[in-house]
Design an enzyme around this catalytic site. Structure first.
Site, PDB file in Angstrom:
ATOM      1  N   CYS A 164       0.810  -1.224   0.000  1.00 16.15           N
ATOM      2  CA  CYS A 164       0.000   0.000   0.000  1.00 16.15           C
ATOM      3  C   CYS A 164       0.841   1.270   0.000  1.00 16.15           C
ATOM      4  O   CYS A 164       0.283   2.378  -0.020  1.00 16.15           O
ATOM      5  CB  CYS A 164      -0.947  -0.014   1.192  1.00 16.15           C
ATOM      6  SG  CYS A 164      -2.114  -1.395   1.115  1.00 16.15           S
ATOM      7  N   HIS A 304      -1.976   7.986   6.802  1.00 11.48           N
ATOM      8  CA  HIS A 304      -2.285   6.707   6.174  1.00 11.48           C
ATOM      9  C   HIS A 304      -3.542   6.116   6.811  1.00 11.48           C
ATOM     10  O   HIS A 304      -4.370   5.529   6.102  1.00 11.48           O
ATOM     11  CB  HIS A 304      -1.114   5.732   6.343  1.00 11.48           C
ATOM     12  CG  HIS A 304      -1.330   4.403   5.707  1.00 11.48           C
ATOM     13  ND1 HIS A 304      -1.358   4.227   4.348  1.00 11.48           N
ATOM     14  CD2 HIS A 304      -1.551   3.175   6.248  1.00 11.48           C
ATOM     15  CE1 HIS A 304      -1.577   2.953   4.062  1.00 11.48           C
ATOM     16  NE2 HIS A 304      -1.698   2.291   5.198  1.00 11.48           N
ATOM     17  N   GLU A 315       0.630   4.964  14.024  1.00 14.70           N
ATOM     18  CA  GLU A 315       0.957   6.135  13.205  1.00 14.70           C
ATOM     19  C   GLU A 315       0.871   7.425  14.017  1.00 14.70           C
ATOM     20  O   GLU A 315       1.738   8.295  13.923  1.00 14.70           O
ATOM     21  CB  GLU A 315       0.040   6.223  11.993  1.00 14.70           C
ATOM     22  CG  GLU A 315       0.384   7.403  11.077  1.00 14.70           C
ATOM     23  CD  GLU A 315      -0.495   7.493   9.845  1.00 14.70           C
ATOM     24  OE1 GLU A 315      -0.179   8.316   8.959  1.00 14.70           O
ATOM     25  OE2 GLU A 315      -1.503   6.759   9.771  1.00 14.70           O
ATOM     26  N   LYS A 336      -9.121   8.269   3.856  1.00 15.94           N
ATOM     27  CA  LYS A 336      -9.602   6.918   3.525  1.00 15.94           C
ATOM     28  C   LYS A 336     -10.998   6.672   4.102  1.00 15.94           C
ATOM     29  O   LYS A 336     -11.704   5.773   3.655  1.00 15.94           O
ATOM     30  CB  LYS A 336      -8.630   5.854   4.034  1.00 15.94           C
ATOM     31  CG  LYS A 336      -7.318   5.774   3.249  1.00 15.94           C
ATOM     32  CD  LYS A 336      -6.445   4.655   3.771  1.00 15.94           C
ATOM     33  CE  LYS A 336      -5.128   4.578   3.010  1.00 15.94           C
ATOM     34  NZ  LYS A 336      -4.231   5.714   3.318  1.00 15.94           N
ATOM     35  N   HIS A 341      -9.867   2.464   1.090  1.00  9.91           N
ATOM     36  CA  HIS A 341      -8.428   2.217   0.957  1.00  9.91           C
ATOM     37  C   HIS A 341      -8.150   1.682  -0.445  1.00  9.91           C
ATOM     38  O   HIS A 341      -8.474   0.534  -0.751  1.00  9.91           O
ATOM     39  CB  HIS A 341      -7.974   1.230   2.026  1.00  9.91           C
ATOM     40  CG  HIS A 341      -6.488   1.047   2.107  1.00  9.91           C
ATOM     41  ND1 HIS A 341      -5.612   1.672   1.245  1.00  9.91           N
ATOM     42  CD2 HIS A 341      -5.712   0.305   2.961  1.00  9.91           C
ATOM     43  CE1 HIS A 341      -4.382   1.332   1.555  1.00  9.91           C
ATOM     44  NE2 HIS A 341      -4.421   0.503   2.597  1.00  9.91           N
ATOM     45  N   PHE A 402       2.260  -3.569   3.872  1.00 13.18           N
ATOM     46  CA  PHE A 402       2.645  -4.860   4.429  1.00 13.18           C
ATOM     47  C   PHE A 402       4.104  -5.142   4.070  1.00 13.18           C
ATOM     48  O   PHE A 402       4.545  -4.912   2.949  1.00 13.18           O
ATOM     49  CB  PHE A 402       1.765  -5.973   3.866  1.00 13.18           C
ATOM     50  CG  PHE A 402       0.376  -6.018   4.436  1.00 13.18           C
ATOM     51  CD1 PHE A 402      -0.025  -5.175   5.462  1.00 13.18           C
ATOM     52  CD2 PHE A 402      -0.547  -6.939   3.950  1.00 13.18           C
ATOM     53  CE1 PHE A 402      -1.299  -5.227   5.997  1.00 13.18           C
ATOM     54  CE2 PHE A 402      -1.839  -7.009   4.476  1.00 13.18           C
ATOM     55  CZ  PHE A 402      -2.215  -6.147   5.495  1.00 13.18           C
TER      56      PHE A 402
END
Length: 414
Positions: A164, A304, A315, A336, A341, A402
């Site tokens: 991502c 994010h 985060e 998002k 997403h 990831f």
């Protein structure tokens, strides 16, 4: 000598809008498009909704040949790139085609095509009747390849893959190639089309997505104490990165200057972000240092924040470490919650949001959050419910993938 890099064109093909004006209007209004899945029967899945591009018909945008030889994720890429190229208005006939490149991003590539072909083989008579377009349609790099073929761009050409964080990786690479004088213009961005049975099912099994099947519209709720996972989306975002002097000489419209970018690795877990946000903090520090922007002077951070219990908190802990005890004017929001997403396209779409925030001096909202998680540092100024009008001159966009990939980009108003 390092060259300055500016953005001279943008394009978006998303669940909340198939062009920039519609997309941006929905972002500022805080209007999502989450609904039940229509692309396959999801009745037995843990999660049964997503942010689809409703009623998509590639033949409305592309030739029959392009449709036949491309997967859905590549079709999204071609459409968004067409928009950005038109918006930029550069004339390839007046340039050396080797000075124009494409660096794209995608997390999964042609998942849909691979599923379809494998299913047909498994349910057939055992004869290997695979399409000659199977491999080209599945390959992740074919988005960048077909953009270049479509427009005759003969410069640098490849696709970055970092889950991502992919499109921020692509933007960073494009930024650096132009700074080093290896290109004048690079079409960059990202696309993904991951709403397929196997992909969706995999994320369901990981328990990564929200299961608010009775209320899809409110399912993505970053920073909320009851957040339970992300809402999967699909689509593409495209940006034209251009050498500053070249843009000025041709009288291009400039959305902003890309001034810094950085990547780090968490070296922690295959899917989870580091709980203390160590890698994320370092990446943000490096990006701001390269941009020569002090944290006190940063106006907006597009987080994010996907609405997962662990990810959002790690985060925000990272951002709190970045700001420390310094008094800042930093506004933070998680769009998002509106777009869904978009996986490998997320960074590109959110970079566009950051550029438009600077253009219009508005901070887009985070929607659906009802009770702010008390574990999130109180010092952070999170924007909820409605957009905020305020001067926006410097912006930063975070993406994490990831594998522990942390990708950060920074822009400033020119």
């Amino acid at each position: 000598m390092l060259h300055r890099v500016v953005i001279t064109g943008i394009g978006a093909f998303t669940p909340i809008g198939n062009d920039i004006p519609t997309f941006w209007q929905q972002v500022v209004k805080g209007q999502s498009a989450f609904a039940g899945i229509t692309r396959f029967d999801a009745s037995l899945f843990r999660t049964r909704f997503a942010a689809e591009i409703a009623g998509f018909d590639a033949s409305q945008y592309l030739s029959r040949t392009d449709v036949k030889r491309s997967d859905r994720f590549t079709q999204f890429a071609l459409i968004a790139a067409d928009q950005a190229i038109k918006d930029s208005g550069f004339d390839l006939a007046k340039m050396d085609p080797f000075e124009v490149g494409v660096i794209w991003g995608s997390g999964q590539g042609g998942t849909e095509t691979l599923e379809e072909q494998t299913r047909e083989y498994a349910l057939g008579d055992g004869q290997p009747r695979f399409s000659p377009f199977l491999v080209p349609k599945v390959l992740v790099n074919l988005a960048s390849g077909l953009i270049s073929i479509r427009h005759g761009f003969m410069g640098i050409n490849y696709t970055a893959v970092s889950a991502c964080a992919s499109s921020n990786s692509a933007l960073m690479d494009a930024f650096n190639y132009i700074r080093l004088g290896k290109a004048k213009i690079i079409v960059s961005g990202g696309s993904d089309a991951a709403i397929t049975p196997s992909s969706f099912g995999g994320y369901c099994s990981m328990k990564a997505m929200s299961t608010r099947n009775d209320s899809p519209q409110t399912a993505s709720r970053p920073f909320d104490v009851e957040r339970d996972g992300f809402v999967m989306g699909e689509g593409a975002g495209a940006l034209i990165l251009e050498e500053y002097e070249h843009a000025v000489q041709r009288g291009a419209t400039i959305y902003g200057e890309m001034t810094g970018a950085a990547m780090t690795g968490d070296a922690y877990h295959i899917t989870a972000t580091h709980p203390d946000g160590i890698g994320a903090t370092k990446a943000m520090q490096l990006a701001l240092a390269e941009a020569r922007i002090n944290i006190e002077d940063l106006d907006y951070l597009n987080a994010h924040a996907t609405s997962t219990p662990v990810g959002d908190l790690s985060e925000m802990n990272a951002v709190a470490k970045l700001t420390g005890s310094k008094k800042t004017k930093l506004h933070i929001s998680a769009t998002k919650s509106i777009t869904g997403h978009l996986m490998g396209a997320a960074g590109a779409i959110e970079a566009i949001i950051c550029l438009l925030a600077m253009r219009d001096n508005v901070i887009p909202p985070t929607i659906n959050t009802t009770v702010r998680d008390p574990a999130i540092p109180e010092s952070l100024h999170l924007v909820f419910k409605e957009a905020v009008s305020t001067p926006v001159k410097t912006v930063m966009s975070n993406t994490f993938g990831f594998g522990g990939h942390n990708g950060i980009v920074v822009f400033r108003k020119v």
